[in-house]
Enzyme design. Structure first.
Site, PDB file in Angstrom:
ATOM      1  N   ASP A  56       1.566   8.440 -19.724  1.00  0.00           N
ATOM      2  CA  ASP A  56       2.960   8.025 -19.576  1.00  0.00           C
ATOM      3  C   ASP A  56       3.511   7.743 -20.976  1.00  0.00           C
ATOM      4  O   ASP A  56       2.852   8.043 -21.989  1.00  0.00           O
ATOM      5  CB  ASP A  56       3.056   6.805 -18.672  1.00  0.00           C
ATOM      6  CG  ASP A  56       4.368   6.738 -17.901  1.00  0.00           C
ATOM      7  OD1 ASP A  56       5.331   7.434 -18.282  1.00  0.00           O
ATOM      8  OD2 ASP A  56       4.436   5.971 -16.919  1.00  0.00           O
ATOM      9  N   HIS A 108       5.144  11.612 -17.798  1.00  0.00           N
ATOM     10  CA  HIS A 108       6.387  10.881 -18.044  1.00  0.00           C
ATOM     11  C   HIS A 108       7.612  11.735 -17.761  1.00  0.00           C
ATOM     12  O   HIS A 108       7.728  12.871 -18.244  1.00  0.00           O
ATOM     13  CB  HIS A 108       6.438  10.406 -19.494  1.00  0.00           C
ATOM     14  CG  HIS A 108       7.739   9.762 -19.864  1.00  0.00           C
ATOM     15  ND1 HIS A 108       8.150   8.546 -19.336  1.00  0.00           N
ATOM     16  CD2 HIS A 108       8.750  10.162 -20.691  1.00  0.00           C
ATOM     17  CE1 HIS A 108       9.331   8.236 -19.833  1.00  0.00           C
ATOM     18  NE2 HIS A 108       9.716   9.204 -20.648  1.00  0.00           N
ATOM     19  N   HIS A 163       8.880  -0.693 -14.241  1.00  0.00           N
ATOM     20  CA  HIS A 163       9.426  -0.024 -13.060  1.00  0.00           C
ATOM     21  C   HIS A 163       8.256   0.521 -12.259  1.00  0.00           C
ATOM     22  O   HIS A 163       7.104   0.487 -12.718  1.00  0.00           O
ATOM     23  CB  HIS A 163      10.406   1.114 -13.428  1.00  0.00           C
ATOM     24  CG  HIS A 163       9.797   2.253 -14.169  1.00  0.00           C
ATOM     25  ND1 HIS A 163       9.610   2.245 -15.535  1.00  0.00           N
ATOM     26  CD2 HIS A 163       9.301   3.440 -13.729  1.00  0.00           C
ATOM     27  CE1 HIS A 163       9.039   3.368 -15.920  1.00  0.00           C
ATOM     28  NE2 HIS A 163       8.828   4.115 -14.845  1.00  0.00           N
ATOM     29  N   GLU A 182       2.425   1.550 -10.676  1.00  0.00           N
ATOM     30  CA  GLU A 182       1.898   2.898 -10.853  1.00  0.00           C
ATOM     31  C   GLU A 182       0.389   2.887 -11.106  1.00  0.00           C
ATOM     32  O   GLU A 182      -0.329   3.775 -10.654  1.00  0.00           O
ATOM     33  CB  GLU A 182       2.645   3.594 -11.984  1.00  0.00           C
ATOM     34  CG  GLU A 182       4.092   3.891 -11.613  1.00  0.00           C
ATOM     35  CD  GLU A 182       4.934   4.388 -12.777  1.00  0.00           C
ATOM     36  OE1 GLU A 182       4.371   4.872 -13.780  1.00  0.00           O
ATOM     37  OE2 GLU A 182       6.175   4.287 -12.694  1.00  0.00           O
TER      38      GLU A 182
END
Length: 320
Positions: A56, A108, A163, A182
């Site tokens: 990410d 990402h 997030h 995540e």
């Protein structure tokens, strides 16, 4: 440098993080919880030949705000260079440890951030959008996984760009009743395929989140989040060493790592930011709705994860 912060084991690489990582927004993912109904574990072979790296950007060295994340941002090209620096450090350490095959998944945004010609040639790159398993596409068949440049779940205090999968869409996700980000979702998918997550890198918030869920995981802290868009950052020549050492330690300790296995049937609940998002998502067959929350269930983690991805894409449809 290595340190021992309160409640964190010596596996935690980086500098001492601040206190006050955020309020309790659900059940704690401690050892007792893991032994209860939500998660069980499975043994894993101590030999490693194939390594999977999900990359990410929010948790990469030096990345702090939106200008680093998207192609129109003024720091985006810098972020790509920093991402490659972190990634190549991990690959070099894995090669030195004798890892024979390395798969990198660009995880990402549009998933086309990593410049192939600058990637260590020992690795292979999965690049492009619309991957069936998103951030963990292609993970099956590997001996271990590293989550590089990850971030904390939505709503975490003092966490860079927190997030969960889609900023502006998802407020919270619960996996069998336990709130996860995540890291947790992707680790559970990896566990479905028998792949343990052996290292996570990012800020102090994602490090704590990872250790709550995966007590034996190696964590490498490359920055200390002071707010959602401000961090006390270590320079790349410092984090390079931390990431190499963290990778070495993670691979050396593979015999104590186990894949995260989720109790079945698997239930994923998604709290959306608006009721209209839930309106769009509830058309998924078998979905349960309560207010802004949509729940899906599967006979396996893979089935539930696929339903989760479909529901997210339904909710992303143009809003009025």
């Amino acid at each position: 440098m290595m340190f021992e912060a309160p409640g964190l084991p010596a596996r935690f690489s980086g500098f001492r993080c601040g206190m006050g990582l955020g309020p309790d927004r659900g059940p704690a993912l401690d050892d007792q919880t893991l032994r209860a109904s939500q998660f069980v574990t499975a043994e894993e072979d101590s030999r490693i030949m194939r390594l999977y790296i999900s990359v990410d950007m929010e948790g990469i060295t030096g990345v702090t705000d939106r200008d680093y994340l998207l192609p129109d941002g003024r720091h985006y090209e810098r972020a790509r260079q920093l991402q490659l620096s972190d990634l190549n450090a991990v690959i070099a350490a894995a090669r030195a440890h004798g890892v024979q095959e390395i798969t990198v998944n660009d995880s990402h945004n549009t998933m086309t951030n990593i410049v192939l010609e600058k990637l260590d040639p020992a690795a292979r790159l999965i690049s492009g959008n619309n991957k069936q398993l998103s951030m963990v596409h292609g993970i099956e068949g590997h001996d271990a996984a590293i989550f590089l440049g990850y971030h904390a779940r939505m709503g975490t205090e003092r966490a860079i760009l927190d997030h969960t999968y889609y900023a502006g869409l998802v407020y919270a996700v619960r996996l069998n009743g336990v709130e996860v980000g995540e890291t947790g979702i992707n680790a559970a998918v990896a566990g479905h395929f028998g792949v343990p997550v052996i290292m996570v890198s990012g800020d102090q918030a994602v490090a704590v989140e990872a250790l709550d869920l995966l007590p034996q995981v190696e964590v490498v802290q490359v920055k200390e989040a002071l707010s959602r868009t401000t961090a006390n950052c270590l320079p790349p020549n410092t984090t390079d060493g931390l990431l190499r050492e963290g990778t070495r330690r993670a691979l050396a300790g593979l015999d104590r790592q186990v894949p995260l296995k989720v109790g079945t049937p698997v239930r994923l609940e998604i709290d959306f930011l608006t009721s209209q998002m839930a309106d769009l998502a509830e058309v998924y067959p078998g979905a349960d709705r309560s207010g802004r929350t949509i729940a899906v269930q599967g006979e396996s983690m893979l089935d539930a994860f696929r339903a989760f991805l479909v529901v997210l894409n339904l909710a992303r449809s143009p809003l009025l």
